[in-house]
Enzyme design. Structure first.
Site: not given
Ligand code: SF4
Length: 303
Positions: A275, A138
């Site tokens: 996740s 990211e």
């Protein structure tokens, strides 16, 4: 959620506490749904890097036909490529478009907001400080949104010592950082600059999962954090819980629970990273119940 849901209580008075709503966060769920429906449509379909930092889910997706790719030359015009929730830099998106592939953008809206904030600060001439893990996907993608303007990743406060701060500084955060780290950065930079503009781009999910997990860590004897070793938000969750409760362990799978961690304990907490799918959490809880209530023999532990 205010401190966890007692999941089980029986004659042995064993409690397993978990935060409400464990399972994929909003952004990961969205990416997973986009990926699985794209696979169902058939044809050559790829993900630009692993969809999420969870090896079980990535191999499950590979099993149904979603291939991970990070080299342009492996793609053909007309291929479809999913951009994961971490996002991708403008340079990557441009190169994919030039190659004639169809982009399915699963960038999390919170990440997109951080991308827009960096671009805005850069356009307005701020020196940009990005609070984040330097190697994280990211963060790598976010850097690209500053274009040619100066942007620096602050992985730890000492990184500031390497920098000549300008008069106008803007701060943005990787979405999964802790608010306490952002506050520390702001407090350190503020006295050293003339103008400081701060965007809190930490996502709500990260903050609320951390809060509920810490509440549970304060009430139990052992804490299990379930998620990928490579998942930055899972590791950060583990570190934060460990500061409250040293007996905190990160596991990816149920068979990694060690008998001696939980032997004789009556209150165990389980939390998970953004996740980690709910089915892995359920399997962990199932094995935990088995060990705590039925007293699985230590000899049955793997190496
Ligand atoms: S953790 Fe937050 S920013 Fe990251 S994918 Fe999930 S919702 Fe989006």
């Amino acid at each position: 959620m205010t401190g966890g849901t007692p999941l089980s209580r029986d004659i042995l008075e064993v409690e397993i506490l978990i935060p409400d709503g464990l399972g994929f966060c909003f952004g990961v769920k969205r990416a997973y749904d986009l990926a699985t429906s794209a696979v169902r449509e058939g044809g050559r379909i790829f993900c630009w890097g692993p969809l999420i930092h969870n090896p079980q889910v990535v191999s499950l997706l590979e099993g149904i036909g979603l291939r991970v790719v990070e080299e342009y030359e492996k793609l053909l015009p007309g291929d479809r490529v999913i951009i994961r929730s971490h996002g991708a830099s403008p340079r990557v998106l441009e190169a994919l478009k030039k190659g004639g592939v169809e982009i399915i953008d699963a960038t999390c809206p919170f990440v997109k907001k951080a991308q827009e904030r960096i671009a805005e600060l850069a356009r307005q001439g701020y020196q940009v400080l990005l609070l984040g893990d330097p190697g994280h996907a990211e963060v790598q993608a976010l850097l690209g949104y500053a274009g040619s303007h100066s942007v620096f990743v602050i992985g730890q406060m000492s990184d500031l010592n390497l920098l000549q701060l300008e008069k106008k500084v803007g701060i943005v955060s990787q979405t999964t950082q802790q608010e306490s780290s952002l506050r520390d950065l702001v407090a350190t930079v503020l006295p050293r600059v003339e103008e400081l503009r701060v965007f809190n781009t930490i996502c709500d999910f990260t903050a609320s999962r951390l809060k509920s997990s810490l509440e549970i860590a304060g009430k139990v004897e052992v804490m299990l954090v379930v998620g990928g070793e490579k998942s930055a938000n899972t590791r950060r969750l583990r570190d934060a819980c460990q500061r409250v409760l040293p007996s905190t362990y990160l596991i990816e799978r149920p068979d990694q629970i060690r008998y001696h961690w939980v032997r004789g304990k009556s209150r165990v907490g389980v939390t998970a990273g953004a996740s980690t799918p709910d089915w892995i959490v359920s399997e962990v809880v199932k094995r935990l119940r088995h060990i705590l209530i039925e007293g699985e023999d230590e000899d049955q532990e793997g190496p």
